[in-house]
Motif scaffolding. Structure first.
Motif, mmCIF file in Angstrom:
data_model
loop_
_atom_site.group_PDB
_atom_site.id
_atom_site.type_symbol
_atom_site.label_atom_id
_atom_site.label_comp_id
_atom_site.label_asym_id
_atom_site.label_seq_id
_atom_site.Cartn_x
_atom_site.Cartn_y
_atom_site.Cartn_z
ATOM 1 N N PRO A 5 60.125 46.163 40.759
ATOM 2 C CA PRO A 5 58.979 47.057 40.934
ATOM 3 C C PRO A 5 57.715 46.453 40.333
ATOM 4 C CG PRO A 5 60.757 48.144 39.707
ATOM 5 C CD PRO A 5 61.176 46.735 39.979
ATOM 6 N N GLY A 6 56.595 46.617 41.014
ATOM 7 C CA GLY A 6 55.332 46.112 40.497
ATOM 8 C C GLY A 6 55.069 44.654 40.802
ATOM 9 N N ARG A 7 56.003 43.957 41.410
ATOM 10 C CA ARG A 7 55.818 42.540 41.738
ATOM 11 C C ARG A 7 55.357 42.426 43.188
ATOM 12 N NH1 ARG A 7 58.978 38.431 38.575
ATOM 13 N NH2 ARG A 7 57.640 37.178 39.892
ATOM 14 N N VAL A 8 54.397 41.566 43.408
ATOM 15 C CA VAL A 8 53.857 41.358 44.744
ATOM 16 C C VAL A 8 54.698 40.310 45.458
ATOM 17 C CG1 VAL A 8 51.836 40.591 46.045
ATOM 18 C CG2 VAL A 8 51.535 41.922 43.954
ATOM 19 N N ARG A 9 55.059 40.602 46.703
ATOM 20 C CA ARG A 9 55.785 39.626 47.510
ATOM 21 C C ARG A 9 54.765 38.918 48.398
ATOM 22 N NH1 ARG A 9 59.222 39.631 52.528
ATOM 23 N NH2 ARG A 9 60.345 37.682 52.292
ATOM 24 N N HIS A 32 40.648 33.133 57.559
ATOM 25 C CA HIS A 32 39.317 32.541 57.376
ATOM 26 C C HIS A 32 38.194 33.535 57.642
ATOM 27 C CE1 HIS A 32 40.504 28.478 56.410
ATOM 28 N NE2 HIS A 32 41.370 28.486 57.417
ATOM 29 N N SER A 33 38.429 34.496 58.536
ATOM 30 C CA SER A 33 37.396 35.497 58.821
ATOM 31 C C SER A 33 37.360 36.603 57.767
ATOM 32 C CB SER A 33 37.633 36.131 60.197
ATOM 33 O OG SER A 33 38.760 36.984 60.166
ATOM 34 N N GLY A 34 38.406 36.682 56.945
ATOM 35 C CA GLY A 34 38.463 37.725 55.925
ATOM 36 C C GLY A 34 39.098 39.019 56.407
ATOM 37 N N GLU A 35 39.514 39.070 57.679
ATOM 38 C CA GLU A 35 40.159 40.275 58.205
ATOM 39 C C GLU A 35 41.506 40.517 57.535
ATOM 40 O OE1 GLU A 35 40.083 41.059 62.522
ATOM 41 O OE2 GLU A 35 39.005 39.143 62.626
ATOM 42 N N LEU A 36 42.190 39.438 57.182
ATOM 43 C CA LEU A 36 43.480 39.518 56.503
ATOM 44 C C LEU A 36 43.339 38.821 55.162
ATOM 45 C CD1 LEU A 36 46.497 40.296 56.694
ATOM 46 C CD2 LEU A 36 46.892 38.055 57.715
ATOM 47 N N PRO A 37 43.505 39.548 54.060
ATOM 48 C CA PRO A 37 43.363 38.932 52.744
ATOM 49 C C PRO A 37 44.508 37.965 52.461
ATOM 50 C CG PRO A 37 43.428 41.341 52.575
ATOM 51 C CD PRO A 37 43.745 40.979 53.977
ATOM 52 N N GLY A 38 44.183 36.902 51.783
ATOM 53 C CA GLY A 38 45.199 35.934 51.406
ATOM 54 C C GLY A 38 44.794 35.186 50.152
ATOM 55 N N VAL A 39 45.746 34.443 49.619
ATOM 56 C CA VAL A 39 45.524 33.658 48.412
ATOM 57 C C VAL A 39 45.778 32.204 48.769
ATOM 58 C CG1 VAL A 39 46.347 33.228 46.061
ATOM 59 C CG2 VAL A 39 46.320 35.556 46.969
ATOM 60 N N ARG A 40 44.879 31.348 48.353
ATOM 61 C CA ARG A 40 45.062 29.927 48.607
ATOM 62 C C ARG A 40 45.830 29.316 47.435
ATOM 63 N NH1 ARG A 40 41.694 26.554 52.354
ATOM 64 N NH2 ARG A 40 42.868 24.631 52.265
ATOM 65 N N VAL A 47 50.030 35.349 51.934
ATOM 66 C CA VAL A 47 49.507 36.676 52.238
ATOM 67 C C VAL A 47 50.361 37.711 51.520
ATOM 68 C CG1 VAL A 47 49.044 38.351 54.072
ATOM 69 C CG2 VAL A 47 48.722 35.900 54.502
ATOM 70 N N PRO A 48 49.760 38.579 50.710
ATOM 71 C CA PRO A 48 50.538 39.635 50.070
ATOM 72 C C PRO A 48 51.142 40.568 51.122
ATOM 73 C CG PRO A 48 48.352 39.460 49.076
ATOM 74 C CD PRO A 48 48.354 38.615 50.308
ATOM 75 N N GLN A 49 52.410 40.916 50.959
ATOM 76 C CA GLN A 49 53.101 41.796 51.908
ATOM 77 C C GLN A 49 52.333 43.098 52.089
ATOM 78 O OE1 GLN A 49 56.497 41.461 53.500
ATOM 79 N NE2 GLN A 49 55.486 43.047 54.685
ATOM 80 N N ASP A 50 51.816 43.666 51.001
ATOM 81 C CA ASP A 50 51.060 44.922 51.070
ATOM 82 C C ASP A 50 49.813 44.771 51.933
ATOM 83 O OD1 ASP A 50 52.939 46.051 49.425
ATOM 84 O OD2 ASP A 50 51.697 45.947 47.615
#
Length: 75
Positions: A5-9, A32-40, A47-50
């Motif tokens: 619980p509390g962990r990001v997938r 790249h457009s920012g429509e879908l948040p992600g981490v490099r 991409v966070p599952q949430d």
């Protein structure tokens, strides 16, 4: 693998593309457009599952003006 619980997938671009049934390039465009948040991470994206779940819940479909007749041959 147990989910804590509390962990990001985080998902890879390929996993996101498989879930959405689109190409990896489409996922990269969304990132790249920012429509879908992600981490490099280095040269890769995660991409966070949430974030994917939220994107899919709130995404709208676009209808073509020609509708169902598009691409049909005239008699």
């Amino acid at each position: 693998m147990s989910e804590q619980p509390g962990r990001v997938r985080f998902l890879t671009v390929l996993e996101v593309a498989d879930i959405m049934r689109v190409s990896k390039m489409t996922v990269y465009r969304l990132l790249h457009s920012g429509e879908l948040p992600g981490v490099r991470v280095g040269r890769s994206f995660r991409v966070p599952q949430d974030a994917l779940d939220h994107y899919l819940r709130t995404a709208t479909t676009v209808e073509h003006e020609q509708g169902e007749d598009r691409g049909r041959l005239s008699s």
